[in-house]
Enzyme design. Structure first.
Site, PDB file in Angstrom:
ATOM      1  N   CYS A 277       9.389  -6.543   1.917  1.00 55.95           N
ATOM      2  CA  CYS A 277       9.113  -6.394   0.514  1.00 55.95           C
ATOM      3  C   CYS A 277      10.830  -6.904  -0.647  1.00 55.95           C
ATOM      4  O   CYS A 277      11.422  -6.535  -0.114  1.00 55.95           O
ATOM      5  CB  CYS A 277       9.473  -4.223   0.493  1.00 55.95           C
ATOM      6  SG  CYS A 277       9.462  -3.995  -1.331  1.00 55.95           S
TER       7      CYS A 277
ATOM      8  N   HIS B 150       2.128   3.004   7.984  1.00 59.30           N
ATOM      9  CA  HIS B 150       2.567   1.487   7.751  1.00 59.30           C
ATOM     10  C   HIS B 150       4.365   1.309   8.068  1.00 59.30           C
ATOM     11  O   HIS B 150       4.935   1.843   7.841  1.00 59.30           O
ATOM     12  CB  HIS B 150       2.419   1.986   6.574  1.00 59.30           C
ATOM     13  CG  HIS B 150       2.994   0.071   5.466  1.00 59.30           C
ATOM     14  ND1 HIS B 150       2.063  -0.772   5.236  1.00 59.30           N
ATOM     15  CD2 HIS B 150       4.090   0.153   5.275  1.00 59.30           C
ATOM     16  CE1 HIS B 150       2.501  -1.392   4.751  1.00 59.30           C
ATOM     17  NE2 HIS B 150       3.439  -1.479   4.889  1.00 59.30           N
TER      18      HIS B 150
ATOM     19  N   ASN C 216       6.136  -6.942   9.017  1.00 60.27           N
ATOM     20  CA  ASN C 216       5.420  -5.948   9.044  1.00 60.27           C
ATOM     21  C   ASN C 216       4.986  -5.747  10.790  1.00 60.27           C
ATOM     22  O   ASN C 216       5.311  -7.244  11.221  1.00 60.27           O
ATOM     23  CB  ASN C 216       3.773  -5.478   8.026  1.00 60.27           C
ATOM     24  CG  ASN C 216       3.443  -5.341   6.841  1.00 60.27           C
ATOM     25  OD1 ASN C 216       4.181  -6.526   5.664  1.00 60.27           O
ATOM     26  ND2 ASN C 216       3.896  -3.950   6.749  1.00 60.27           N
TER      27      ASN C 216
ATOM     28  N   ARG D 197      -1.371  -9.826   1.444  1.00 55.84           N
ATOM     29  CA  ARG D 197      -0.035  -8.811   0.737  1.00 55.84           C
ATOM     30  C   ARG D 197       1.019  -9.084   1.038  1.00 55.84           C
ATOM     31  O   ARG D 197       2.282  -9.871   0.028  1.00 55.84           O
ATOM     32  CB  ARG D 197      -1.152  -7.877   0.087  1.00 55.84           C
ATOM     33  CG  ARG D 197      -0.642  -7.043  -1.659  1.00 55.84           C
ATOM     34  CD  ARG D 197       0.629  -6.422  -1.655  1.00 55.84           C
ATOM     35  NE  ARG D 197       0.510  -5.206  -0.404  1.00 55.84           N
ATOM     36  CZ  ARG D 197       1.994  -4.359  -0.140  1.00 55.84           C
ATOM     37  NH1 ARG D 197       2.993  -4.874  -0.751  1.00 55.84           N
ATOM     38  NH2 ARG D 197       1.867  -3.240   0.573  1.00 55.84           N
TER      39      ARG D 197
END
Ligand SMILES: CC(C)(COP(=O)([O-])OP(=O)([O-])OC[C@H]1O[C@@H](n2cnc3c(N)ncnc32)[C@H](O)[C@@H]1OP(=O)([O-])[O-])[C@@H](O)C(=O)NCCC(=O)NCCSC(=O)C[C@@](C)(O)CC(=O)[O-]
Length: 322
Positions: A260, A227, A269, A35
């Site tokens: 993002c 995160h 990430n 995702r």
């Protein structure tokens, strides 16, 4: 509730990730590669490749693989095949496959696609939340209150994200007390776990610790996840600091994929391989087979024509080739 921050990391004995030693504390890894990792890819990836990525990840011992998002196809085209993808996934009963759902339409679509868990997402900065989901933080909480009610009626669990915990790409500095406030509101409306997102990877350990300190006065540490994006190269240091503070849930993305679309300059990430390598070598267990994970990262990087952003994976691959 005030919770003291813990301060010690257990000494390392072995870096063999397959050792089953239940005296070592368990850290749950939430794999967000399919995702968060893929949502920003400009070239549309075949659904079958995404399904294959999810299958391979689920086969490494990971217990959570975030699969996709039920969001506007115009805004995030890469997630436009969410329904088809969910149908394609052969579920491993030991793995949860949450999907993002920003509104009632999203939760309905997630349910009809067979999801058993959704994730809702807001942030600690109105400027970011407006760009991301076109509403204020307050409005997002109102909408998510109904989203959670519906999800729970349908037997789905709900995870919550708070973005921009250490800074916003549009409004700058973020006060930890706002992060704590938003996180508590998400918990109060029914999220079982809150993921604290350094969306633009700008935070440093003392700043992340200040956030955890503020949030953990309102939410039990065991309900918090960290995160981290690695934009400024701080992700592993921030995760290590979070572990010292008592966090035991870490979000990460295989091969360091990600970014993002609504956070200017945000890069990938933290790589799951790097997190697993660090954790298993520092007295924690993750249940993840690092060798298999390295294979998955190598495979998806070549499918996407990207370099593998995991330093540990690159080193381990080089060792294999030697
Ligand atoms: C939230 C909305 C929908 C509000 O968008 P809106 O414009 O306020 O709402 P709307 O109801 O007017 O809908 C706009 C369009 O989206 C459609 N739509 C509406 N709802 C859905 C839905 N559920 N599924 C599919 N389509 C939907 C709707 O039909 C319409 O289509 P159009 O008329 O333009 O053809 C929009 O802003 C949106 O989809 N934003 C995308 C947000 C997103 O996916 N962001 C990236 C993930 S968050 C992230 O990466 C951060 C995180 C979680 O990783 C943590 C961290 O790192 O910090």
């Amino acid at each position: 509730m005030r919770r003291g921050l813990r301060t010690s990391i257990i000494a390392t004995k072995s870096i063999d990730t397959r050792i089953e030693d239940h005296t070592r504390p368990f850290v749950k890894i939430v794999e967000v590669g399919p995702r968060d990792g893929l949502q920003n890819e400009s070239k549309i990836i075949p659904t079958v490749t995404k399904a294959e990525l999810i299958h391979r990840l689920a086969n490494t011992g990971l217990s959570v693989v975030e699969a996709t998002s039920f969001v506007s196809e115009h805004l995030v085209p890469q997630m436009g095949d969410a329904r088809e993808l969910m149908r394609m996934i052969k579920r491993n009963p030991n793995v949860s496959y949450p999907v993002l759902a920003p509104n009632i339409r999203g939760v309905k679509a997630a349910k009809s696609a067979g999801a058993n868990e959704i994730a809702i997402f807001t942030g600690a900065s109105d400027a970011f939340v407006k760009r991301n989901i076109n509403m204020t933080i307050d409005r997002s909480i109102e909408i998510y209150t109904s989203v959670i009610q519906m999800a729970k009626q349908d037997g789905m669990r709900v995870r919550g994200y708070v973005s921009c915990i250490a800074g916003c790409p549009y409004s700058g500095k973020v006060d930890p007390s706002i992060v704590a406030d938003v996180a508590e509101r998400l918990l109060n409306i029914g999220c079982y776990e809150i993921s604290l997102g350094d969306t633009i990877g700008i935070g440093r350990p003392h700043e992340i610790l200040a956030v955890i300190q503020a949030v953990s006065q309102r939410i039990p540490l065991e309900k918090l996840a960290i995160h981290c994006h690695d934009t400024y190269g701080q992700a592993l240091a921030n995760i290590y600091a979070s572990l010292e503070a008592g966090i035991r849930i870490v979000d990460s993305s295989v091969a360091g994929l990600g970014g993002c679309p609504f956070a200017r300059g945000a890069t990938g990430n933290v790589a799951t391989e790097d997190v697993v390598y660090m954790l298993e070598g520092n007295g924690f267990r993750t249940g993840v087979d690092l060798d298999k994970l390295v294979d998955v990262g190598h495979w998806i990087s070549s499918e996407l024509g990207r370099s593998n952003e995991s330093r540990a994976a690159r080193a381990l691959m080089a060792k294999r080739d030697a």
